[in-house]
Design a protein around this motif. Structure first.
Motif, PDB file in Angstrom:
ATOM      1  N   PRO A 111       1.018  -1.130  -0.210  1.00 18.24           N
ATOM      2  CA  PRO A 111       0.164  -0.130   0.061  1.00 18.24           C
ATOM      3  C   PRO A 111       0.727   1.071  -0.229  1.00 18.24           C
ATOM      4  CG  PRO A 111      -0.792  -1.526   1.434  1.00 18.24           C
ATOM      5  CD  PRO A 111       0.217  -2.102   1.170  1.00 18.24           C
ATOM      6  N   GLY A 112       0.480   2.233  -0.655  1.00 15.77           N
ATOM      7  CA  GLY A 112       1.226   3.407  -0.811  1.00 15.77           C
ATOM      8  C   GLY A 112       1.213   4.364   0.460  1.00 15.77           C
ATOM      9  N   ILE A 113       1.919   5.503   0.223  1.00 12.37           N
ATOM     10  CA  ILE A 113       2.026   6.531   1.257  1.00 12.37           C
ATOM     11  C   ILE A 113       1.268   7.641   0.740  1.00 12.37           C
ATOM     12  CG2 ILE A 113       3.578   8.065   2.792  1.00 12.37           C
ATOM     13  CD1 ILE A 113       5.788   5.900   2.747  1.00 12.37           C
ATOM     14  N   LEU A 114       0.309   8.101   1.424  1.00 10.58           N
ATOM     15  CA  LEU A 114      -0.522   9.220   0.793  1.00 10.58           C
ATOM     16  C   LEU A 114       0.060  10.524   0.654  1.00 10.58           C
ATOM     17  CD1 LEU A 114      -3.868   8.601   3.023  1.00 10.58           C
ATOM     18  CD2 LEU A 114      -3.542   8.060   0.467  1.00 10.58           C
ATOM     19  N   ASN A 115       0.937  11.003   1.297  1.00  9.81           N
ATOM     20  CA  ASN A 115       1.772  12.169   1.255  1.00  9.81           C
ATOM     21  C   ASN A 115       3.313  11.867   1.062  1.00  9.81           C
ATOM     22  OD1 ASN A 115       1.353  11.329   4.037  1.00  9.81           O
ATOM     23  ND2 ASN A 115       1.786  13.433   4.650  1.00  9.81           N
ATOM     24  N   GLU A 116       3.685  11.835  -0.043  1.00  9.02           N
ATOM     25  CA  GLU A 116       5.070  11.329  -0.351  1.00  9.02           C
ATOM     26  C   GLU A 116       6.017  12.527  -0.269  1.00  9.02           C
ATOM     27  OE1 GLU A 116       5.114   8.726  -3.820  1.00  9.02           O
ATOM     28  OE2 GLU A 116       4.542   7.139  -2.564  1.00  9.02           O
ATOM     29  N   ILE A 117       7.190  12.468   0.272  1.00  4.96           N
ATOM     30  CA  ILE A 117       8.124  13.487   0.428  1.00  4.96           C
ATOM     31  C   ILE A 117       9.497  12.870  -0.149  1.00  4.96           C
ATOM     32  CG2 ILE A 117       9.224  14.810   2.085  1.00  4.96           C
ATOM     33  CD1 ILE A 117       6.902  14.553   3.729  1.00  4.96           C
ATOM     34  N   PRO A 118      10.115  13.780  -0.646  1.00  6.42           N
ATOM     35  CA  PRO A 118      11.458  13.480  -1.138  1.00  6.42           C
ATOM     36  C   PRO A 118      12.357  13.081   0.044  1.00  6.42           C
ATOM     37  CG  PRO A 118      10.890  15.541  -2.325  1.00  6.42           C
ATOM     38  CD  PRO A 118       9.604  15.185  -1.263  1.00  6.42           C
ATOM     39  N   VAL A 119      13.135  11.995  -0.368  1.00  8.67           N
ATOM     40  CA  VAL A 119      14.035  11.474   1.059  1.00  8.67           C
ATOM     41  C   VAL A 119      15.124  12.429   0.892  1.00  8.67           C
ATOM     42  CG1 VAL A 119      15.732   9.603   1.394  1.00  8.67           C
ATOM     43  CG2 VAL A 119      13.592   8.873   0.226  1.00  8.67           C
ATOM     44  N   LYS A 120      15.526  12.936  -0.194  1.00  8.50           N
ATOM     45  CA  LYS A 120      16.832  13.993   0.182  1.00  8.50           C
ATOM     46  C   LYS A 120      16.296  15.168   0.956  1.00  8.50           C
ATOM     47  CE  LYS A 120      20.483  16.339  -2.695  1.00  8.50           C
ATOM     48  NZ  LYS A 120      20.426  17.666  -1.693  1.00  8.50           N
ATOM     49  N   MET A 121      15.052  15.686   0.969  1.00  6.67           N
ATOM     50  CA  MET A 121      14.492  16.798   1.566  1.00  6.67           C
ATOM     51  C   MET A 121      14.854  16.427   3.223  1.00  6.67           C
ATOM     52  SD  MET A 121      10.915  18.629   1.700  1.00  6.67           S
ATOM     53  CE  MET A 121      10.072  17.734   3.186  1.00  6.67           C
ATOM     54  N   LEU A 122      14.378  15.224   3.656  1.00  3.70           N
ATOM     55  CA  LEU A 122      14.518  14.591   4.972  1.00  3.70           C
ATOM     56  C   LEU A 122      16.026  14.706   5.425  1.00  3.70           C
ATOM     57  CD1 LEU A 122      11.801  11.879   5.129  1.00  3.70           C
ATOM     58  CD2 LEU A 122      11.249  14.310   5.797  1.00  3.70           C
ATOM     59  N   ILE A 123      16.641  14.259   4.507  1.00  2.00           N
ATOM     60  CA  ILE A 123      18.159  14.128   5.030  1.00  2.00           C
ATOM     61  C   ILE A 123      18.818  15.609   5.120  1.00  2.00           C
ATOM     62  CG2 ILE A 123      20.594  13.704   4.315  1.00  2.00           C
ATOM     63  CD1 ILE A 123      18.923  11.060   5.052  1.00  2.00           C
ATOM     64  N   ASP A 124      18.249  16.473   4.422  1.00  2.00           N
ATOM     65  CA  ASP A 124      18.474  18.055   4.298  1.00  2.00           C
ATOM     66  C   ASP A 124      18.129  18.576   5.674  1.00  2.00           C
ATOM     67  OD1 ASP A 124      20.132  17.730   2.009  1.00  2.00           O
ATOM     68  OD2 ASP A 124      18.697  18.688   0.709  1.00  2.00           O
ATOM     69  N   GLU A 125      17.101  18.269   6.091  1.00  2.00           N
ATOM     70  CA  GLU A 125      16.349  18.773   7.254  1.00  2.00           C
ATOM     71  C   GLU A 125      16.899  18.410   8.422  1.00  2.00           C
ATOM     72  OE1 GLU A 125      13.965  21.192   7.858  1.00  2.00           O
ATOM     73  OE2 GLU A 125      14.564  21.616   5.544  1.00  2.00           O
ATOM     74  N   GLY A 126      17.766  17.297   8.352  1.00  2.00           N
ATOM     75  CA  GLY A 126      18.440  16.685   9.745  1.00  2.00           C
ATOM     76  C   GLY A 126      18.085  15.357  10.205  1.00  2.00           C
ATOM     77  N   PHE A 127      17.086  14.690   9.691  1.00  2.00           N
ATOM     78  CA  PHE A 127      16.840  13.406   9.917  1.00  2.00           C
ATOM     79  C   PHE A 127      18.020  12.160   9.758  1.00  2.00           C
ATOM     80  CE2 PHE A 127      12.894  15.961   9.169  1.00  2.00           C
ATOM     81  CZ  PHE A 127      12.148  15.578  10.703  1.00  2.00           C
ATOM     82  N   LEU A 128      17.992  11.588  10.890  1.00  2.00           N
ATOM     83  CA  LEU A 128      18.949  10.442  10.577  1.00  2.00           C
ATOM     84  C   LEU A 128      18.328   9.463   9.772  1.00  2.00           C
ATOM     85  CD1 LEU A 128      20.073   9.789  14.571  1.00  2.00           C
ATOM     86  CD2 LEU A 128      21.371  11.274  12.524  1.00  2.00           C
ATOM     87  N   PRO A 129      19.377   8.715   8.782  1.00  2.00           N
ATOM     88  CA  PRO A 129      18.998   7.554   8.052  1.00  2.00           C
ATOM     89  C   PRO A 129      18.462   6.665   8.797  1.00  2.00           C
ATOM     90  CG  PRO A 129      21.133   8.505   7.333  1.00  2.00           C
ATOM     91  CD  PRO A 129      20.689   9.391   8.437  1.00  2.00           C
TER      92      PRO A 129
END
Length: 421
Positions: free
Chosen positions: A226-244
């Motif tokens: 099943p999909g994720i309704l509000n998909e976000i670019p992974v690179k954006m999350l990394i740039d925002e400082g979330f750990l892999p």
């Protein structure tokens, strides 16, 4: 063999990453290799930068794979097998123009019917085909019987011949269509399990039909996620400082029944069960990710955190963890650290006091103990109350609030010369 098949024309989003992570986990559990297949047959839209970014992200998330292949390298196989299908009368040349097909589609839409090929070119004689100089596509004849398969997550599906249709396998320029190329690739690379997003479920009967037409008998297991309704670019999350590690944790947790909430990818390999995944689409919750990210930051080694922040000092790593009371991401922590080390020129409302304290601190001897430094500055400047505490904190931290200076000072005392510059 399992495969993750990103497109070189699109940015990787969290839905793609979730599929990659689940394929990685299953490959570990089944003790099979994982193949990365770059879908790059669309030469006009391909981007080498996108391909490079995809592989960098997979490495960043410690997703191990056996090899990387490019779909464009298989063109000769697509064409050769299409010719085989045509020779066996299982596929045919279609001379219908795009304009004619669009006309048929519009007429069917007016009648409320789905578009299906009308079979106009299916029974043309070999002589007619040879004498026609018009460009043509290659279509695979629709199956004679329904195509049935079992999805390990969703159960059994059956598609009637009409639903599969006589679909195009080679375009006018003789490049392969998506379903045809995927089916051939899965044969070439001996794929045993296909795990992908549920939006590709309707493609599955076409791909099965291609393999059946080529008498390929190996059974492939299918899992449509099943999909994720509000998909976000992974690179954006990394740039925002979330750990892999935190992002991976959240994507495994999302719509899943897990024995615990905070875990590593290595731990998930031990207990992950694809059958526990919800069959409903899920919503990405940034606040939940922040919570998980903070938990991972609390566990991270101080030296490693320090290096992520641009230092190589366990004190800075420990200092970063102090800010977890008010920060959730690396970016937010780094902002706090930068405030400490950035040059401060004044403190609004306490301009004179700021200048006096800063001059005093530049001349002060080194103190191991925070209270000794504090008493020294108070004695030398004669300042008390807010006139001392507010500019003094601002000089040390660049902020008017935050963790106690008594906690901060032991971690920054070796940098006072740089902080008070």
């Amino acid at each position: 063999m399992l495969r993750f098949a990103p497109s070189s024309t699109q940015e990787m989003n969290i839905g793609n990453l979730r599929v990659a992570i689940f394929n990685y986990i299953l490959s570990k559990q089944l003790n099979e290799k994982l193949l990365i297949k770059i879908e790059d047959t669309n030469s006009q839209k391909n981007s080498e930068d996108k391909e490079k970014e995809i592989l960098e992200l997979l490495n960043l998330f410690s997703i191990e794979y056996a090899q990387v292949v490019n779909q464009s390298g298989n063109l000769k196989y697509y064409q050769k097998l299409a010719m085989q299908l045509m020779n066996e009368k299982k596929a045919f040349a279609c001379f219908c123009s795009d304009a004619k097909l669009e006309e048929i589609k519009e007429e069917l839409e007016k009648e409320g019917k789905p578009f299906r090929y009308d079979g106009f070119c299916e029974n043309l004689s070999d002589e007619t085909v040879l004498n026609c100089n018009a460009p043509f596509t290659v279509r695979l004849k629709k199956p004679k019987e329904a195509v049935t398969f079992t999805d390990l997550l969703k159960g059994e599906f059956t598609f009637k011949p009409f639903e599969v249709d006589s679909f195009i396998i080679l375009n006018h320029d003789k490049t392969p269509t998506y379903d045809y190329a995927c089916a051939i690739d899965d044969m070439l690379y001996d794929i045993s399990v296909v795990l992908r997003e549920e939006k590709y479920l309707s493609n599955t009967p076409k791909q099965i039909h291609v393999r059946d037409s080529l008498n390929y008998n190996k059974k492939i297991e299918y899992i449509h996620l099943p999909g994720i309704l509000n998909e976000i670019p992974v690179k954006m999350l990394i740039d925002e400082g979330f750990l892999p590690s935190a992002i991976a944790n959240y994507l495994v947790l999302l719509g899943n029944k897990t024995p615990k909430e905070i875990f590593t990818l290595e731990e998930a390999v031990e207990w992950f069960d694809i059958k526990n995944i919800s069959q409903n689409s899920v919503k990405f919750d940034i606040d939940k990710l922040k919570f998980i990210n903070k938990k991972h930051l609390e566990k991270i080694d101080e030296m490693r955190l320090s290096k992520i922040l641009g230092f190589a000092d366990t004190d800075i790593g420990e200092l970063g963890k102090l800010f977890l009371k008010e920060a959730d991401t690396i970016k937010e922590i780094k902002s706090k650290i930068d405030s400490i080390f950035n040059k401060k020129t004044t403190c609004k409302g306490f301009e004179k006091e700021f200048t006096k304290i800063k001059s005093c601190m530049k001349e002060a001897p080194f103190y191991e103990n925070y209270n000794e430094l504090k008493e020294y500055v108070i004695e030398k400047t004669g300042l008390k109350g807010e006139n001392f505490s507010i500019p003094f904190r601002y000089i040390l931290t660049g902020e008017n609030k935050g963790p106690e200076l008594l906690e901060i000072y032991p971690l920054i005392k070796n940098y006072l010369g740089e902080i008070t510059k």
